[in-house]
Design a protein around this motif. Structure first.
Motif, mmCIF file in Angstrom:
data_model
loop_
_atom_site.group_PDB
_atom_site.id
_atom_site.type_symbol
_atom_site.label_atom_id
_atom_site.label_comp_id
_atom_site.label_asym_id
_atom_site.label_seq_id
_atom_site.Cartn_x
_atom_site.Cartn_y
_atom_site.Cartn_z
ATOM 1 N N MET A 229 0.845 -1.179 0.000
ATOM 2 C CA MET A 229 0.000 0.000 0.000
ATOM 3 C C MET A 229 0.892 1.244 0.000
ATOM 4 O O MET A 229 1.750 1.403 0.855
ATOM 5 N N ALA A 230 0.714 2.090 -0.963
ATOM 6 C CA ALA A 230 1.496 3.323 -1.060
ATOM 7 C C ALA A 230 0.837 4.426 -0.251
ATOM 8 O O ALA A 230 -0.391 4.520 -0.172
ATOM 9 N N PHE B 185 2.308 12.634 -4.955
ATOM 10 C CA PHE B 185 3.475 11.882 -4.512
ATOM 11 C C PHE B 185 2.997 10.557 -3.939
ATOM 12 O O PHE B 185 2.006 10.515 -3.205
ATOM 13 N N GLN B 186 3.697 9.479 -4.295
ATOM 14 C CA GLN B 186 3.396 8.158 -3.759
ATOM 15 C C GLN B 186 4.673 7.566 -3.194
ATOM 16 O O GLN B 186 5.698 7.512 -3.876
ATOM 17 N N LEU B 187 4.609 7.142 -1.933
ATOM 18 C CA LEU B 187 5.758 6.611 -1.212
ATOM 19 C C LEU B 187 5.489 5.160 -0.862
ATOM 20 O O LEU B 187 4.435 4.838 -0.304
ATOM 21 N N ASP B 188 6.436 4.289 -1.209
ATOM 22 C CA ASP B 188 6.408 2.872 -0.833
ATOM 23 C C ASP B 188 7.682 2.554 -0.067
ATOM 24 O O ASP B 188 8.778 2.970 -0.481
ATOM 25 N N MET C 139 9.748 6.701 -4.254
ATOM 26 C CA MET C 139 8.710 7.715 -4.339
ATOM 27 C C MET C 139 8.620 8.193 -5.771
ATOM 28 O O MET C 139 9.637 8.338 -6.451
ATOM 29 N N THR C 140 7.398 8.413 -6.206
ATOM 30 C CA THR C 140 7.173 9.037 -7.507
ATOM 31 C C THR C 140 6.271 10.240 -7.284
ATOM 32 O O THR C 140 5.509 10.293 -6.310
ATOM 33 N N ALA C 141 6.368 11.183 -8.197
ATOM 34 C CA ALA C 141 5.416 12.295 -8.243
ATOM 35 C C ALA C 141 4.884 12.327 -9.663
ATOM 36 O O ALA C 141 5.654 12.322 -10.627
ATOM 37 N N ARG C 142 3.567 12.349 -9.774
ATOM 38 C CA ARG C 142 2.922 12.368 -11.081
ATOM 39 C C ARG C 142 1.954 13.535 -11.155
ATOM 40 O O ARG C 142 1.373 13.937 -10.158
ATOM 41 N N CYS C 143 1.792 14.032 -12.368
ATOM 42 C CA CYS C 143 0.749 15.000 -12.674
ATOM 43 C C CYS C 143 -0.114 14.307 -13.721
ATOM 44 O O CYS C 143 0.346 14.093 -14.854
ATOM 45 N N LEU D 198 5.649 0.512 9.459
ATOM 46 C CA LEU D 198 6.413 0.582 8.209
ATOM 47 C C LEU D 198 6.079 -0.612 7.321
ATOM 48 O O LEU D 198 5.969 -0.471 6.102
ATOM 49 N N GLN D 199 5.919 -1.781 7.931
ATOM 50 C CA GLN D 199 5.610 -3.002 7.169
ATOM 51 C C GLN D 199 4.335 -2.851 6.346
ATOM 52 O O GLN D 199 4.239 -3.399 5.250
ATOM 53 N N THR D 200 3.353 -2.093 6.850
ATOM 54 C CA THR D 200 2.081 -1.965 6.134
ATOM 55 C C THR D 200 2.226 -1.151 4.852
ATOM 56 O O THR D 200 1.356 -1.212 3.983
ATOM 57 N N PHE D 201 3.313 -0.401 4.728
ATOM 58 C CA PHE D 201 3.558 0.396 3.529
ATOM 59 C C PHE D 201 4.639 -0.207 2.641
ATOM 60 O O PHE D 201 5.125 0.436 1.730
#
Length: 135
Positions: A1-2, A75-78, A91-95, A127-130
């Motif tokens: 899950m991000a 922004f999405q963080l894994d 991490m990515t950032a998208r538009c 942290l494990q959940t992400f």
């Protein structure tokens, strides 16, 4: 899950040409990490940093396309790896469908003296959940 963090590109983020000045991305990355600890892990920096800290030990970033004033970034963080006292993330950032930023970094949990120390169980478990798919 991000973990997801929306960020509108503001005037303060831009150079005179109206595109994000690359050091401002690092501020946005840090804002995402801080929001992740607060909203995702339930451990706000203002509480955590009273007794420890989580400095960035390394970071690698690519900027595939420019972002402009007024763009809405997501922004999405894994979490990609959890060590005894460290955690790697991507991490990515998208538009929309366009990727604007790709980064990976290592955070290190340190004690009040700046020495690496094991993650508290509460933080390690969250942290494990992400943790993203690393296969």
């Amino acid at each position: 899950m991000a973990f997801e963090f929306p960020q509108k590109v503001l005037f303060k983020h831009c150079d005179p040409a109206g595109i994000v000045f690359f050091p401002r991305y690092f501020e946005m990355i840090n804002d995402c990490v801080e929001a992740f600890f607060d909203q995702g892990l339930g451990v706000p920096f203002h509480d955590l940093h009273r007794v420890s800290a989580v400095p960035t030990a390394q970071i690698k970033t690519q900027f595939p396309a420019p972002s402009r004033h007024g763009d809405h970034l997501l922004f999405q963080l894994d979490i990609t790896k959890i060590g005894r006292s460290s955690a790697d993330y991507s991490m990515t950032a998208r538009c929309g469908n366009e990727t604007r930023l790709i980064t990976s970094a290592t955070l290190v949990h340190v004690d009040a003296n700046g020495r690496p120390t094991a993650w508290p169980d509460q933080i390690r478990n969250k942290l494990q959940t992400f943790r993203g798919d690393t296969s």
